[in-house]
Write a protein that holds these residues in place. Structure first.
Motif, short mmCIF file in Angstrom:
data_model
loop_
_atom_site.label_atom_id
_atom_site.label_comp_id
_atom_site.label_asym_id
_atom_site.label_seq_id
_atom_site.Cartn_x
_atom_site.Cartn_y
_atom_site.Cartn_z
N LEU A 1 0.73 -1.33 0.04
CA LEU A 1 0.05 0.04 -0.08
C LEU A 1 0.88 1.21 -0.10
O LEU A 1 0.64 2.18 -0.70
CB LEU A 1 -1.00 -0.06 1.28
N GLU A 2 2.03 1.31 0.49
CA GLU A 2 2.74 2.49 0.74
C GLU A 2 3.61 2.45 -0.61
O GLU A 2 3.61 3.75 -1.13
CB GLU A 2 3.99 2.39 1.99
N ALA A 3 4.12 1.62 -1.25
CA ALA A 3 4.45 1.50 -2.44
C ALA A 3 3.88 2.17 -3.54
O ALA A 3 3.86 3.09 -4.22
CB ALA A 3 5.10 0.20 -2.82
N MET A 4 2.35 1.77 -3.51
CA MET A 4 1.41 2.35 -4.40
C MET A 4 1.30 3.68 -4.23
O MET A 4 1.18 4.53 -4.86
CB MET A 4 -0.09 1.54 -4.47
N PHE A 5 1.03 4.30 -2.72
CA PHE A 5 1.03 5.68 -2.27
C PHE A 5 2.24 6.36 -2.74
O PHE A 5 1.71 7.52 -3.54
CB PHE A 5 0.81 5.69 -0.86
N GLN A 6 3.17 5.93 -2.69
CA GLN A 6 4.62 6.73 -3.21
C GLN A 6 4.59 6.57 -4.72
O GLN A 6 4.91 8.01 -5.26
CB GLN A 6 5.66 6.15 -2.78
N ILE A 7 4.20 5.91 -5.49
CA ILE A 7 3.92 6.03 -6.92
C ILE A 7 3.03 7.30 -7.21
O ILE A 7 3.19 7.99 -8.37
CB ILE A 7 3.70 4.53 -7.42
N ARG A 8 1.89 7.00 -6.49
CA ARG A 8 0.97 7.99 -6.87
C ARG A 8 1.52 9.51 -6.85
O ARG A 8 1.36 10.44 -7.46
CB ARG A 8 -0.43 7.84 -6.08
N LYS A 9 2.15 9.50 -5.49
CA LYS A 9 2.59 10.74 -4.96
C LYS A 9 3.82 11.51 -6.10
O LYS A 9 3.84 12.47 -6.39
CB LYS A 9 3.01 10.71 -3.63
N LEU A 10 4.64 10.41 -6.40
CA LEU A 10 5.56 11.05 -7.11
C LEU A 10 5.57 11.03 -8.61
O LEU A 10 6.20 11.69 -9.34
CB LEU A 10 6.87 9.90 -7.01
N ALA A 11 4.23 10.60 -9.02
CA ALA A 11 4.06 10.67 -10.46
C ALA A 11 3.11 11.99 -10.84
O ALA A 11 3.22 12.59 -11.73
CB ALA A 11 2.99 9.31 -10.76
N ARG A 12 2.61 12.45 -9.80
CA ARG A 12 1.87 13.92 -9.98
C ARG A 12 2.70 14.99 -10.52
O ARG A 12 2.18 15.53 -11.66
CB ARG A 12 1.63 14.27 -8.68
N PRO A 13 3.79 15.32 -10.08
CA PRO A 13 4.84 16.08 -10.85
C PRO A 13 5.06 15.94 -12.40
O PRO A 13 4.88 16.79 -13.10
CB PRO A 13 6.06 16.42 -10.21
N PHE A 14 5.17 14.51 -12.62
CA PHE A 14 5.42 14.27 -14.02
C PHE A 14 4.22 14.25 -14.86
O PHE A 14 4.11 14.69 -16.31
CB PHE A 14 5.66 12.92 -14.06
N MET A 15 2.94 14.13 -14.21
CA MET A 15 1.78 14.19 -15.01
C MET A 15 1.52 15.75 -15.22
O MET A 15 0.83 15.96 -16.24
CB MET A 15 0.54 13.53 -14.02
N VAL A 16 1.73 16.64 -14.58
CA VAL A 16 1.63 17.98 -14.65
C VAL A 16 2.32 18.15 -16.11
O VAL A 16 1.90 19.20 -16.77
CB VAL A 16 1.99 19.15 -13.62
N ARG A 17 3.53 17.87 -16.20
CA ARG A 17 4.33 18.05 -17.22
C ARG A 17 3.44 17.31 -18.46
O ARG A 17 3.77 17.92 -19.66
CB ARG A 17 5.66 17.53 -17.24
N GLU A 18 3.29 16.10 -18.21
CA GLU A 18 2.67 15.39 -19.51
C GLU A 18 1.05 16.04 -19.87
O GLU A 18 0.88 15.66 -21.21
CB GLU A 18 2.37 13.82 -19.04
N TYR A 19 0.29 16.34 -19.26
CA TYR A 19 -0.98 16.74 -19.53
C TYR A 19 -0.93 18.20 -19.50
O TYR A 19 -0.85 18.95 -18.50
CB TYR A 19 -2.03 16.19 -18.37
N PRO A 20 -1.25 18.88 -20.52
CA PRO A 20 -1.41 20.59 -20.85
C PRO A 20 -2.59 20.99 -20.03
O PRO A 20 -3.46 20.58 -20.31
CB PRO A 20 -1.56 20.59 -22.39
N GLY A 21 -2.51 22.03 -19.18
CA GLY A 21 -3.69 22.75 -18.60
C GLY A 21 -4.33 21.94 -17.45
O GLY A 21 -3.93 20.79 -17.32
N VAL A 22 -4.91 22.68 -16.73
CA VAL A 22 -5.51 22.29 -15.46
C VAL A 22 -6.48 21.01 -15.75
O VAL A 22 -6.52 20.15 -15.06
CB VAL A 22 -6.43 23.31 -14.82
N GLU A 23 -7.33 21.12 -16.92
CA GLU A 23 -8.40 20.28 -17.17
C GLU A 23 -7.77 18.90 -17.66
O GLU A 23 -7.99 17.73 -17.00
CB GLU A 23 -9.37 20.55 -18.01
N GLY A 24 -6.66 19.00 -18.51
CA GLY A 24 -5.94 17.90 -18.70
C GLY A 24 -5.17 17.21 -17.85
O GLY A 24 -5.28 15.72 -17.58
N PHE A 25 -4.84 17.89 -16.79
CA PHE A 25 -3.95 17.26 -15.67
C PHE A 25 -5.10 16.61 -14.89
O PHE A 25 -4.80 15.57 -14.31
CB PHE A 25 -3.24 18.36 -14.96
N LEU A 26 -6.07 17.14 -14.59
CA LEU A 26 -7.26 16.71 -13.52
C LEU A 26 -7.83 15.44 -14.23
O LEU A 26 -7.97 14.27 -13.52
CB LEU A 26 -8.28 17.53 -13.24
#
Length: 123
Positions: free
Chosen positions: A76-101
């Protein structure tokens, strides 16, 4: 939310090594980092072979972790860390607020689905 397209995994495909590398830099314990690597492998399997194969692989991973006496909270901790650490990369991958969300929601739903099957494998 429709996770069958698995677009979010395509967007994150080239980021997995950076995510696990960041976990090591943060000083997470080796057991959590190892479980993160196994879950990243599961995410890659899901991207390449589809959600039905991903859920089967997730359940198998859960059984393997249980047999190897890896406590469920570690997974569970491993999945939580993946989710948390993926967030900044997702901001880069998805344009705009709606895309990121949209990408974030898709990733959360996919992770929850896979986590459900990992837990099922523990039973």
């Amino acid at each position: 939310m429709n996770i069958t397209g698995l677009d979010v995994l395509t967007h994150l495909r080239h980021r997995w090594e950076a995510i696990t590398g960041k976990a090591q830099e943060m000083g997470l314990d080796t057991e959590t980092v190892e479980q993160m690597r196994q879950i990243v492998t599961l995410l890659r399997t899901t991207e390449q072979h589809g959600l039905p194969n991903g859920t089967t692989a997730a359940e198998s991973l859960g059984r393997t972790l249980r047999q190897n006496r890896v406590a469920l909270p570690v997974a569970l901790e491993a999945m939580f860390q993946i989710r948390k650490l993926a967030r900044p990369f997702m901001v880069r991958e998805y344009p705009g607020v709606e895309g990121f969300l949209e990408g974030q929601l898709q990733f959360e739903e996919l992770c929850n689905t896979l986590l459900k099957y990992i837990c099922k494998g523990y039973i």
